[in-house]
Design a protein around this motif. Structure first.
Motif, mmCIF file in Angstrom:
data_model
loop_
_atom_site.group_PDB
_atom_site.id
_atom_site.type_symbol
_atom_site.label_atom_id
_atom_site.label_comp_id
_atom_site.label_asym_id
_atom_site.label_seq_id
_atom_site.Cartn_x
_atom_site.Cartn_y
_atom_site.Cartn_z
ATOM 1 N N MET A 1 0.733 -1.197 -0.176
ATOM 2 C CA MET A 1 -0.004 0.040 0.148
ATOM 3 C C MET A 1 0.783 1.292 -0.117
ATOM 4 S SD MET A 1 -2.029 1.688 2.900
ATOM 5 C CE MET A 1 -0.705 1.423 3.728
ATOM 6 N N VAL A 2 1.991 1.124 0.858
ATOM 7 C CA VAL A 2 2.609 2.554 0.831
ATOM 8 C C VAL A 2 3.696 2.483 -0.545
ATOM 9 C CG1 VAL A 2 4.598 3.472 2.298
ATOM 10 C CG2 VAL A 2 2.804 2.509 3.411
ATOM 11 N N TRP A 3 4.154 1.639 -0.991
ATOM 12 C CA TRP A 3 4.356 1.519 -2.241
ATOM 13 C C TRP A 3 3.797 2.130 -3.508
ATOM 14 C CZ3 TRP A 3 9.227 1.252 -4.642
ATOM 15 C CH2 TRP A 3 9.037 0.863 -6.010
ATOM 16 N N ARG A 4 2.645 1.854 -3.555
ATOM 17 C CA ARG A 4 1.640 2.325 -4.463
ATOM 18 C C ARG A 4 1.376 3.836 -3.932
ATOM 19 N NH1 ARG A 4 -2.816 -1.782 -4.132
ATOM 20 N NH2 ARG A 4 -1.449 -3.006 -2.920
ATOM 21 N N GLN A 18 0.723 14.794 3.266
ATOM 22 C CA GLN A 18 -0.081 14.542 4.320
ATOM 23 C C GLN A 18 0.377 13.881 5.330
ATOM 24 O OE1 GLN A 18 -3.348 12.402 2.411
ATOM 25 N NE2 GLN A 18 -4.466 14.640 1.707
ATOM 26 N N LEU A 19 1.420 12.788 4.925
ATOM 27 C CA LEU A 19 2.113 11.894 5.975
ATOM 28 C C LEU A 19 3.122 12.804 6.847
ATOM 29 C CD1 LEU A 19 2.727 9.067 6.750
ATOM 30 C CD2 LEU A 19 4.549 9.145 5.268
ATOM 31 N N VAL A 20 3.780 13.860 6.159
ATOM 32 C CA VAL A 20 4.500 14.605 7.026
ATOM 33 C C VAL A 20 3.584 15.606 7.951
ATOM 34 C CG1 VAL A 20 6.290 16.589 6.877
ATOM 35 C CG2 VAL A 20 6.571 14.511 5.322
ATOM 36 N N ALA A 21 2.633 16.165 7.522
ATOM 37 C CA ALA A 21 1.948 16.958 8.133
ATOM 38 C C ALA A 21 1.236 16.152 9.472
ATOM 39 C CB ALA A 21 0.852 17.503 7.443
ATOM 40 N N ILE A 22 0.761 15.211 9.298
ATOM 41 C CA ILE A 22 0.364 14.259 10.276
ATOM 42 C C ILE A 22 1.194 13.795 11.240
ATOM 43 C CG2 ILE A 22 -0.934 12.223 10.779
ATOM 44 C CD1 ILE A 22 -2.664 12.393 8.423
ATOM 45 N N ALA A 23 2.547 13.424 10.654
ATOM 46 C CA ALA A 23 3.456 12.972 11.747
ATOM 47 C C ALA A 23 3.782 14.397 12.582
ATOM 48 C CB ALA A 23 4.645 12.621 10.887
ATOM 49 N N GLN A 25 1.857 17.240 13.299
ATOM 50 C CA GLN A 25 0.671 18.072 13.815
ATOM 51 C C GLN A 25 0.121 16.997 14.792
ATOM 52 O OE1 GLN A 25 -1.311 19.890 10.860
ATOM 53 N NE2 GLN A 25 -0.067 21.151 10.451
ATOM 54 N N LYS A 26 -0.257 15.836 14.294
ATOM 55 C CA LYS A 26 -1.111 14.900 15.066
ATOM 56 C C LYS A 26 -0.398 13.275 14.948
ATOM 57 C CE LYS A 26 -5.023 17.752 14.084
ATOM 58 N NZ LYS A 26 -6.370 17.770 13.447
ATOM 59 N N PRO A 27 0.589 13.331 15.695
ATOM 60 C CA PRO A 27 1.336 11.992 15.585
ATOM 61 C C PRO A 27 0.549 10.670 16.036
ATOM 62 C CG PRO A 27 2.331 13.180 17.112
ATOM 63 C CD PRO A 27 1.200 14.127 16.449
ATOM 64 N N HIS A 28 -0.533 10.849 16.859
ATOM 65 C CA HIS A 28 -1.202 9.898 17.498
ATOM 66 C C HIS A 28 -2.234 9.350 16.350
ATOM 67 C CE1 HIS A 28 -3.559 13.556 18.278
ATOM 68 N NE2 HIS A 28 -4.794 12.898 18.138
ATOM 69 N N LEU A 29 -2.444 9.889 15.290
ATOM 70 C CA LEU A 29 -3.340 9.808 14.464
ATOM 71 C C LEU A 29 -2.817 8.924 12.859
ATOM 72 C CD1 LEU A 29 -5.546 12.716 14.046
ATOM 73 C CD2 LEU A 29 -6.191 10.774 14.980
ATOM 74 N N LEU A 30 -1.265 8.599 13.260
ATOM 75 C CA LEU A 30 -0.611 8.078 12.020
ATOM 76 C C LEU A 30 -1.233 6.661 11.649
ATOM 77 C CD1 LEU A 30 3.126 8.893 12.489
ATOM 78 C CD2 LEU A 30 1.572 9.425 10.444
ATOM 79 N N TYR A 31 -1.509 5.773 12.804
ATOM 80 C CA TYR A 31 -1.978 4.641 12.672
ATOM 81 C C TYR A 31 -3.465 4.571 12.154
ATOM 82 C CZ TYR A 31 -4.021 -0.025 13.292
ATOM 83 O OH TYR A 31 -4.710 -1.186 13.358
ATOM 84 N N TYR A 33 -4.434 7.086 10.023
ATOM 85 C CA TYR A 33 -4.087 7.443 8.679
ATOM 86 C C TYR A 33 -3.818 6.074 7.782
ATOM 87 C CZ TYR A 33 -1.870 9.939 4.674
ATOM 88 O OH TYR A 33 -1.468 10.319 3.284
ATOM 89 N N PHE A 34 -3.037 5.378 8.233
ATOM 90 C CA PHE A 34 -2.569 4.259 7.417
ATOM 91 C C PHE A 34 -3.862 3.306 7.262
ATOM 92 C CE2 PHE A 34 1.857 5.466 8.358
ATOM 93 C CZ PHE A 34 2.273 5.396 7.121
ATOM 94 N N VAL A 35 -4.824 3.119 8.414
ATOM 95 C CA VAL A 35 -5.754 2.294 8.157
ATOM 96 C C VAL A 35 -6.941 2.875 7.042
ATOM 97 C CG1 VAL A 35 -8.011 1.565 9.362
ATOM 98 C CG2 VAL A 35 -5.752 1.444 10.624
ATOM 99 N N ALA A 36 -7.016 4.356 7.003
ATOM 100 C CA ALA A 36 -7.684 4.678 6.023
ATOM 101 C C ALA A 36 -7.119 4.564 4.543
ATOM 102 C CB ALA A 36 -7.812 6.261 6.151
#
Length: 77
Positions: A1-4, A18-23, A25-31, A33-36
């Motif tokens: 998924m990350v590759w694509r 988006q990944l950098v912004a979430i990491a 600003q809201k690192p607790h939401l990284l998981y 984000y990957f689920v979504a």
């Protein structure tokens, strides 16, 4: 998924942004984000599969309609 998402797709810059912004600003939401992202990947391919199946069904119905129409008798004048 990350590759694509991060390499192949044309939207890769948006993914990284988006990944950098979430990491930061809201690192607790990284998981989450990957689920979504993985759910999106699943339903994206699922949508194409269902669309192809529906197109086949539509073509089959059109063939059946034309066959049925050819069986009808023409009116006698």
């Amino acid at each position: 998924m990350v590759w694509r998402q991060s390499i192949i797709r044309s939207t890769r810059w948006r993914f990284w942004w988006q990944l950098v912004a979430i990491a930061f600003q809201k690192p607790h939401l990284l998981y989450d984000y990957f689920v979504a992202l993985s759910l999106g990947e699943h339903f994206f391919s699922f949508r194409h599969e269902v669309k192809a199946q529906l197109e086949v069904l539509k073509q089959q119905q059109q063939v059946q309609k034309t066959e049925k129409a050819s069986y009808q008798l023409s009116p006698v004048s």
